[in-house]
Design a protein around this motif. Structure first.
Motif, PDB file in Angstrom:
ATOM      1  N   LEU A  42     -18.368  15.824  -7.778  1.00 15.38           N
ATOM      2  CA  LEU A  42     -18.877  16.459  -9.001  1.00 15.38           C
ATOM      3  C   LEU A  42     -18.135  17.758  -9.309  1.00 15.38           C
ATOM      4  N   VAL A  43     -17.922  18.570  -8.278  1.00 14.94           N
ATOM      5  CA  VAL A  43     -17.219  19.847  -8.487  1.00 14.94           C
ATOM      6  C   VAL A  43     -15.784  19.593  -8.946  1.00 14.94           C
ATOM      7  N   ASN A  44     -15.124  18.615  -8.333  1.00 13.36           N
ATOM      8  CA  ASN A  44     -13.751  18.306  -8.733  1.00 13.36           C
ATOM      9  C   ASN A  44     -13.674  17.729 -10.143  1.00 13.36           C
ATOM     10  N   ALA A  45     -14.733  17.071 -10.589  1.00 14.83           N
ATOM     11  CA  ALA A  45     -14.731  16.477 -11.929  1.00 14.83           C
ATOM     12  C   ALA A  45     -15.129  17.465 -13.018  1.00 14.83           C
ATOM     13  N   ILE A  46     -15.990  18.427 -12.692  1.00 11.55           N
ATOM     14  CA  ILE A  46     -16.542  19.304 -13.725  1.00 11.55           C
ATOM     15  C   ILE A  46     -16.015  20.734 -13.614  1.00 11.55           C
ATOM     16  N   VAL A  47     -16.162  21.337 -12.444  1.00 14.83           N
ATOM     17  CA  VAL A  47     -15.857  22.762 -12.289  1.00 14.83           C
ATOM     18  C   VAL A  47     -14.357  23.014 -12.162  1.00 14.83           C
ATOM     19  N   LYS A  48     -13.672  22.212 -11.381  1.00 13.29           N
ATOM     20  CA  LYS A  48     -12.254  22.450 -11.109  1.00 13.29           C
ATOM     21  C   LYS A  48     -11.392  22.454 -12.371  1.00 13.29           C
TER      22      LYS A  48
END
Length: 115
Positions: A42-48
């Motif tokens: 999720l972090v790699n898809a949204i935040v990164k």
């Protein structure tokens, strides 16, 4: 759906291996690794992507080396959202993010996943 499950398991295994190698990274249970792998996705898809966009000048000035910092921050963020998963310090996050990427890439190639 099967590719998602394989990716989740590969990432969880790579996180467990990384926690055994890098001092300062602890994962208490396999469930924490699975939850961490899901949050990592999720972090790699949204935040990164947002971090990359906002730090584009620093990334260009450092000739792309600032992306290592972004990866470390994302890894550290995953640890802060995941119970029983702890990263102590920036350098543990930096080395952990590099090692997770290397191990995940190796395991993905080993299991024949191309993307």
């Amino acid at each position: 759906m099967m590719e998602f499950i394989v990716t989740l398991i590969v990432t969880a295994v790579s996180m467990i291996v990384t926690s055994r190698i890098v001092p300062g990274i602890t994962i208490s249970t396999p469930q924490a690794a699975l939850i961490g792998a899901f949050v990592f996705g999720l972090v790699n898809a949204i935040v990164k992507p947002l971090l990359i966009l906002f730090t584009l000048p620093a990334t260009i000035l450092s000739l792309g080396l600032f992306l290592f910092v972004i990866n470390a921050l994302c890894f550290w963020l995953v640890a802060s959202f995941t119970p029983d998963f702890e990263v102590k310090g920036f350098f543990a996050a930096l080395f952990g993010s590099i090692l997770v990427s290397l191990i995940s890439g190796f395991l993905s190639n080993f299991f024949g996943k191309t993307s």
